[in-house]
Design a protein around this motif. Structure first.
Motif, PDB file in Angstrom:
ATOM      1  N   VAL A   7     -38.330  52.006 -22.603  1.00  0.00           N
ATOM      2  CA  VAL A   7     -39.187  51.027 -21.935  1.00  0.00           C
ATOM      3  C   VAL A   7     -38.487  50.526 -20.676  1.00  0.00           C
ATOM      4  CG1 VAL A   7     -40.437  48.839 -22.152  1.00  0.00           C
ATOM      5  CG2 VAL A   7     -40.110  50.287 -24.170  1.00  0.00           C
ATOM      6  N   ASP A   8     -39.204  50.551 -19.561  1.00  0.00           N
ATOM      7  CA  ASP A   8     -38.660  50.134 -18.266  1.00  0.00           C
ATOM      8  C   ASP A   8     -38.944  48.646 -18.044  1.00  0.00           C
ATOM      9  OD1 ASP A   8     -37.796  49.839 -15.674  1.00  0.00           O
ATOM     10  OD2 ASP A   8     -38.977  51.513 -14.866  1.00  0.00           O
ATOM     11  N   LEU A   9     -37.871  47.831 -18.094  1.00  0.00           N
ATOM     12  CA  LEU A   9     -38.013  46.386 -17.873  1.00  0.00           C
ATOM     13  C   LEU A   9     -37.534  45.953 -16.493  1.00  0.00           C
ATOM     14  CD1 LEU A   9     -36.948  44.708 -21.252  1.00  0.00           C
ATOM     15  CD2 LEU A   9     -39.227  45.397 -20.468  1.00  0.00           C
ATOM     16  N   ARG A  10     -37.252  46.907 -15.633  1.00  0.00           N
ATOM     17  CA  ARG A  10     -36.789  46.548 -14.287  1.00  0.00           C
ATOM     18  C   ARG A  10     -37.917  45.899 -13.485  1.00  0.00           C
ATOM     19  NH1 ARG A  10     -35.423  51.859 -11.651  1.00  0.00           N
ATOM     20  NH2 ARG A  10     -37.193  52.506 -12.950  1.00  0.00           N
ATOM     21  N   HIS A  11     -37.513  45.044 -12.556  1.00  0.00           N
ATOM     22  CA  HIS A  11     -38.488  44.412 -11.663  1.00  0.00           C
ATOM     23  C   HIS A  11     -39.011  45.473 -10.685  1.00  0.00           C
ATOM     24  CE1 HIS A  11     -40.136  41.819  -8.510  1.00  0.00           C
ATOM     25  NE2 HIS A  11     -40.211  40.885  -9.451  1.00  0.00           N
ATOM     26  N   PRO A  12     -40.291  45.396 -10.308  1.00  0.00           N
ATOM     27  CA  PRO A  12     -40.839  46.376  -9.352  1.00  0.00           C
ATOM     28  C   PRO A  12     -40.043  46.453  -8.054  1.00  0.00           C
ATOM     29  CG  PRO A  12     -42.618  45.149 -10.370  1.00  0.00           C
ATOM     30  CD  PRO A  12     -41.347  44.494 -10.830  1.00  0.00           C
ATOM     31  N   ASP A  13     -39.487  45.335  -7.616  1.00  0.00           N
ATOM     32  CA  ASP A  13     -38.693  45.345  -6.375  1.00  0.00           C
ATOM     33  C   ASP A  13     -37.429  46.179  -6.531  1.00  0.00           C
ATOM     34  OD1 ASP A  13     -40.574  43.724  -5.241  1.00  0.00           O
ATOM     35  OD2 ASP A  13     -39.414  41.864  -5.455  1.00  0.00           O
ATOM     36  N   ASP A  14     -37.009  46.397  -7.788  1.00  0.00           N
ATOM     37  CA  ASP A  14     -35.804  47.185  -8.047  1.00  0.00           C
ATOM     38  C   ASP A  14     -36.149  48.599  -8.518  1.00  0.00           C
ATOM     39  OD1 ASP A  14     -34.126  44.999  -7.470  1.00  0.00           O
ATOM     40  OD2 ASP A  14     -34.418  44.199  -9.490  1.00  0.00           O
ATOM     41  N   GLY A  15     -37.403  49.005  -8.298  1.00  0.00           N
ATOM     42  CA  GLY A  15     -37.822  50.342  -8.684  1.00  0.00           C
ATOM     43  C   GLY A  15     -38.458  50.428 -10.048  1.00  0.00           C
ATOM     44  N   GLY A  16     -38.661  49.274 -10.706  1.00  0.00           N
ATOM     45  CA  GLY A  16     -39.246  49.280 -12.033  1.00  0.00           C
ATOM     46  C   GLY A  16     -40.670  49.808 -12.041  1.00  0.00           C
ATOM     47  N   THR A  17     -41.002  50.557 -13.063  1.00  0.00           N
ATOM     48  CA  THR A  17     -42.344  51.131 -13.185  1.00  0.00           C
ATOM     49  C   THR A  17     -43.186  50.404 -14.231  1.00  0.00           C
ATOM     50  OG1 THR A  17     -41.699  52.683 -14.936  1.00  0.00           O
ATOM     51  CG2 THR A  17     -41.369  53.402 -12.647  1.00  0.00           C
TER      52      THR A  17
ATOM     53  N   GLY B  56     -27.657  36.689 -21.455  1.00  0.00           N
ATOM     54  CA  GLY B  56     -26.507  37.451 -20.998  1.00  0.00           C
ATOM     55  C   GLY B  56     -26.827  38.892 -20.699  1.00  0.00           C
ATOM     56  N   LEU B  57     -28.079  39.187 -20.335  1.00  0.00           N
ATOM     57  CA  LEU B  57     -28.496  40.553 -20.048  1.00  0.00           C
ATOM     58  C   LEU B  57     -28.815  40.699 -18.563  1.00  0.00           C
ATOM     59  CD1 LEU B  57     -30.907  41.224 -23.051  1.00  0.00           C
ATOM     60  CD2 LEU B  57     -28.585  42.097 -22.775  1.00  0.00           C
ATOM     61  N   PRO B  58     -28.566  41.879 -17.996  1.00  0.00           N
ATOM     62  CA  PRO B  58     -28.918  42.119 -16.592  1.00  0.00           C
ATOM     63  C   PRO B  58     -30.428  42.274 -16.424  1.00  0.00           C
ATOM     64  CG  PRO B  58     -28.059  44.118 -17.577  1.00  0.00           C
ATOM     65  CD  PRO B  58     -27.885  43.037 -18.607  1.00  0.00           C
ATOM     66  N   ASP B  59     -30.884  42.268 -15.183  1.00  0.00           N
ATOM     67  CA  ASP B  59     -32.314  42.379 -14.889  1.00  0.00           C
ATOM     68  C   ASP B  59     -32.791  43.820 -14.733  1.00  0.00           C
ATOM     69  OD1 ASP B  59     -32.577  39.590 -14.861  1.00  0.00           O
ATOM     70  OD2 ASP B  59     -31.990  39.488 -12.748  1.00  0.00           O
ATOM     71  N   ASP B  60     -31.845  44.775 -14.716  1.00  0.00           N
ATOM     72  CA  ASP B  60     -32.197  46.166 -14.401  1.00  0.00           C
ATOM     73  C   ASP B  60     -32.228  47.028 -15.662  1.00  0.00           C
ATOM     74  OD1 ASP B  60     -29.510  46.009 -14.926  1.00  0.00           O
ATOM     75  OD2 ASP B  60     -28.884  47.330 -13.290  1.00  0.00           O
ATOM     76  N   LEU B  61     -32.868  46.522 -16.715  1.00  0.00           N
ATOM     77  CA  LEU B  61     -32.765  47.160 -18.029  1.00  0.00           C
ATOM     78  C   LEU B  61     -33.780  48.259 -18.293  1.00  0.00           C
ATOM     79  CD1 LEU B  61     -32.190  44.233 -20.559  1.00  0.00           C
ATOM     80  CD2 LEU B  61     -30.569  46.039 -19.959  1.00  0.00           C
ATOM     81  N   LEU B  62     -33.299  49.324 -18.937  1.00  0.00           N
ATOM     82  CA  LEU B  62     -34.127  50.254 -19.677  1.00  0.00           C
ATOM     83  C   LEU B  62     -33.776  50.049 -21.149  1.00  0.00           C
ATOM     84  CD1 LEU B  62     -33.721  53.611 -17.678  1.00  0.00           C
ATOM     85  CD2 LEU B  62     -35.434  51.821 -17.352  1.00  0.00           C
ATOM     86  N   VAL B  63     -34.787  49.854 -21.990  1.00  0.00           N
ATOM     87  CA  VAL B  63     -34.558  49.612 -23.419  1.00  0.00           C
ATOM     88  C   VAL B  63     -34.845  50.894 -24.194  1.00  0.00           C
ATOM     89  CG1 VAL B  63     -35.260  48.290 -25.440  1.00  0.00           C
ATOM     90  CG2 VAL B  63     -35.103  47.168 -23.213  1.00  0.00           C
TER      91      VAL B  63
END
Length: 227
Positions: A134-144, A83-90
């Motif tokens: 911690v950056d858990l975003r996908h690289p396609d969404d700007g994740g580092t 139930g979590l989004p894909d664009d997360l910073l933890v």
């Protein structure tokens, strides 16, 4: 800077941290870490020797963030519905009070809380809050895929309480659940005479420092806001 919203996940059960973030327009998801704080510090000190108070706060913040990240990644591997989004910073946070060169977290019991306040009254200590992002975003969404951290420190001046005031405050139970055995945003507020530094650091999450850490991952603060 990204032009799409980014979600924040707080790796902490602290209602004060969550409330502080919400008041600043950021409503975080919450996952509580299972880190054994005493064991984590003992393990680090066995390797590196005694840690300074700011380093203890940062160590525990990092441990909590990485613990929750590991849980999320395990769930993804098992295709679990989190139930979590894909664009997360933890975000992991931890606070400790430095008094007389000693590091204090939450009191173990009421007796320790009373003893702590008998030492603190009429004096000053430094509240250190560590942050690890911690950056858990996908690289396609700007994740580092990056991680950044830092510790904010604020000097706290305590009022001169008498023993009856200390006993009554400890009896509320509040001091047992917070680093340093006090709050500024709750029942302990009347017992803090002044602070030097960022007030949100004392609550448990420094908003100015968090903004800088977020920017370090290429995210604008306003992209975190949900309100």
């Amino acid at each position: 800077m990204p032009s799409t919203p980014v979600s924040l996940l707080l790796a902490s059960a602290s209602p004060a941290r969550r409330t502080t973030l919400i008041a600043a327009g950021v409503t975080p998801h919450v996952r509580v870490s299972t880190v054994d704080e005493d064991a984590t510090v003992a393990s680090a000190e066995a390797v590196n020797g005694p840690l300074e108070a700011p380093d203890v706060a940062l160590l525990l913040a990092r441990a909590k963030a990485e613990d929750v990240v590991s849980t999320i990644e395990a769930e993804e591997a098992d295709a679990a519905d989190q139930g979590l989004p894909d664009d997360l910073l933890v975000l992991g946070c931890d606070s400790v009070l430095e008094l007389d060169g000693e590091v204090h977290g939450k009191p173990a019991d009421a007796a320790e809380a009373v003893e702590r306040w008998q030492r603190m009254r009429g004096r000053s200590g430094v509240l250190h809050t560590g942050h690890w992002l911690v950056d858990l975003r996908h690289p396609d969404d700007g994740g580092t895929g990056g991680m950044v951290g830092g510790t904010a420190s604020t000097t706290v001046h305590f009022a001169q309480l008498d023993d009856d005031e200390i006993t009554a405050y400890v009896a509320t139970g509040e001091p047992l659940h917070v680093a340093g055995a006090f709050t500024i945003d709750g029942l302990g507020g009347p017992f803090v005479a002044a602070i030097e530094g960022d007030p949100s650091t004392v609550v448990g999450v420094s908003l100015p420092l968090l903004r800088e850490l977020v920017r370090g991952l290429g995210v604008a603060w306003h992209d975190l806001r949900t309100a």
